[in-house]
Design a protein around this motif. Structure first.
Motif, PDB file in Angstrom:
ATOM      1  N   LEU A 142      -2.468  -5.760  -4.381  1.00 54.98           N
ATOM      2  CA  LEU A 142      -3.327  -5.518  -3.841  1.00 54.98           C
ATOM      3  C   LEU A 142      -4.817  -4.281  -4.354  1.00 54.98           C
ATOM      4  N   LEU A 188       1.828 -10.337   1.075  1.00 55.85           N
ATOM      5  CA  LEU A 188       1.932 -10.179   0.131  1.00 55.85           C
ATOM      6  C   LEU A 188       3.728 -10.167  -0.771  1.00 55.85           C
ATOM      7  N   TYR A 189       4.131  -8.517  -0.034  1.00 53.08           N
ATOM      8  CA  TYR A 189       5.769  -8.397  -0.177  1.00 53.08           C
ATOM      9  C   TYR A 189       6.516  -8.929   0.015  1.00 53.08           C
ATOM     10  N   TYR A 211      -2.072  -9.391   6.307  1.00 56.49           N
ATOM     11  CA  TYR A 211      -1.817  -9.525   4.908  1.00 56.49           C
ATOM     12  C   TYR A 211      -0.426  -9.197   3.800  1.00 56.49           C
ATOM     13  N   ILE A 212      -0.632  -7.696   3.997  1.00 54.74           N
ATOM     14  CA  ILE A 212       0.255  -6.665   2.690  1.00 54.74           C
ATOM     15  C   ILE A 212       1.682  -7.522   3.628  1.00 54.74           C
ATOM     16  N   ALA A 250      -6.301 -12.450  -7.510  1.00 52.98           N
ATOM     17  CA  ALA A 250      -6.486 -11.034  -6.028  1.00 52.98           C
ATOM     18  C   ALA A 250      -8.009 -11.169  -6.501  1.00 52.98           C
ATOM     19  N   GLN A 289      -7.583  -6.212  -6.021  1.00 52.83           N
ATOM     20  CA  GLN A 289      -8.331  -6.338  -4.212  1.00 52.83           C
ATOM     21  C   GLN A 289      -9.318  -6.051  -4.040  1.00 52.83           C
ATOM     22  N   LEU A 290      -8.280  -4.412  -3.552  1.00 53.35           N
ATOM     23  CA  LEU A 290      -9.188  -3.362  -3.112  1.00 53.35           C
ATOM     24  C   LEU A 290     -10.622  -2.877  -4.284  1.00 53.35           C
ATOM     25  N   SER A 338       1.908  -5.013  -4.682  1.00 51.00           N
ATOM     26  CA  SER A 338       1.419  -3.500  -5.460  1.00 51.00           C
ATOM     27  C   SER A 338      -0.030  -4.306  -6.686  1.00 51.00           C
TER      28      SER A 338
END
Length: 331
Positions: free
Chosen positions: A202, A189-190, A185-186, A45, A205-206, A199
């Motif tokens: 994410l 991840l999940y 992308y999301i 991440a 990274q953000l 979570s």
């Protein structure tokens, strides 16, 4: 500058950087798949945040038409880098950024100092009361923690712009690319990770992406003079007096994507990034000859100035004898 060849395109430089970014993204995707259900994914991440920051810098350069001679090649490269790789709208950013370049730090014209969570002008401070005012008086210390939300804010603003009423056909295509990238992308991840790890990945990274980008943008104009809405300035003073360069070597160039040469970038927005450091001594000498203040400080000093300015933006502006440009235009 043109006669000296300083506006010549630097294809080797940019193709190399684009290739390295794509290779790094490929490595991160491979590492993400191989690691699977592991908290070491947080390292991926962090790495992704670093690489996407470099993608954003390349998109910025392309949107400014620094990479190719062809306007079409620049525009589509910016769209692909920003939309397909970073998940942000280049059309939203370009509209906002063009206004900033036209009138940096000018009240009512520069969207980068418009009213928001952080108050950049005395007028914004005057509107605050209660807890919001208390927080505003300490907003300098809160500025960098707030940057952890900047990554999310950029994605949200991009999608809002692309799905607004009256969006162009090209923006609708861009919307499909951005939504596909963000959604894919999301979903990845999940699918690969349990909810908690996905979570955390994410969120980290953000947060890091927002901090890295914000830390490269913040030193450039924050704490520099504000220009009254009605004031007229020539191009040289409008771009130089409100901009700040950041001293440093290769690491600062990398971390700030060339934005540490902010004065030169504002004077020559289509000049390729690696050329900015070469033109710096020429611009500095020219400003000295013509009595225009050229501001350059170290990176950490710039952050100190930004924090101090934001904490005191309202207090400093209450002196009725202070003109926003008086200090820079004396003598």
């Amino acid at each position: 500058m043109r006669d000296l060849g300083l506006l010549r395109r630097r294809y080797g430089y940019y193709w190399t950087r684009i290739g390295l970014v794509l290779a790094a993204l490929g490595g991160i995707i491979t590492g993400f798949i191989l690691l699977g259900d592991s908290w070491f994914q947080l390292l991926m991440a962090g790495a992704l945040a670093v690489v996407l920051t470099q993608v954003a810098f390349l998109s910025h350069d392309s949107a400014h038409r620094q990479i190719f001679n062809s306007a079409g090649w620049n525009d589509w490269t910016a769209r692909l880098l920003s939309g397909a790789l970073a998940g942000m709208s280049v059309s939203w950013w370009r509209n906002k950024h063009s206004k900033h370049h036209n009138a940096p730090n000018q009240l009512g014209k520069d969207p980068d100092i418009a009213i928001g969570v952080v108050a950049f002008t005395p007028d914004h401070v005057a509107r605050r009361t209660g807890l919001v005012k208390w927080l505003g008086d300490r907003q300098g210390w809160l500025f960098f923690p707030l940057l952890t939300l900047e990554g999310l804010s950029l994605h949200v603003a991009s999608i809002q712009h692309l799905f607004r009423r009256g969006a162009t056909r090209l923006e609708r295509v861009e919307a499909a690319v951005v939504v596909s990238r963000v959604g894919g992308y999301i979903a990845a991840l999940y699918i690969v990770l349990p909810m908690g790890k996905a979570s955390a990945f994410l969120g980290l990274q953000l947060a890091l992406f927002g901090v890295f980008l914000g830390a490269s943008f913040a030193p450039n104009h924050k704490g520099m003079p504000l220009v009254p809405a009605s004031m007229k300035l020539d191009f040289l003073r409008r771009q130089v007096l409100m901009s700040r360069n950041i001293r440093g070597g290769v690491m600062v160039d990398f971390a700030m994507g060339g934005l540490n040469y902010q004065i030169e970038h504002h004077l020559f927005p289509s000049m390729p990034r690696p050329t900015l450091r070469k033109v710096r001594p020429i611009v500095r000498e020219y400003c000295q000859v013509h009595g225009v203040k050229y501001t350059e400080v170290g990176l950490f000093e710039s952050y100190r100035i930004v924090i101090d300015y934001l904490n005191n933006v309202g207090l400093r502006a209450r002196d009725p004898f202070q003109c926003p440009l008086a200090a820079t235009m004396r003598n």
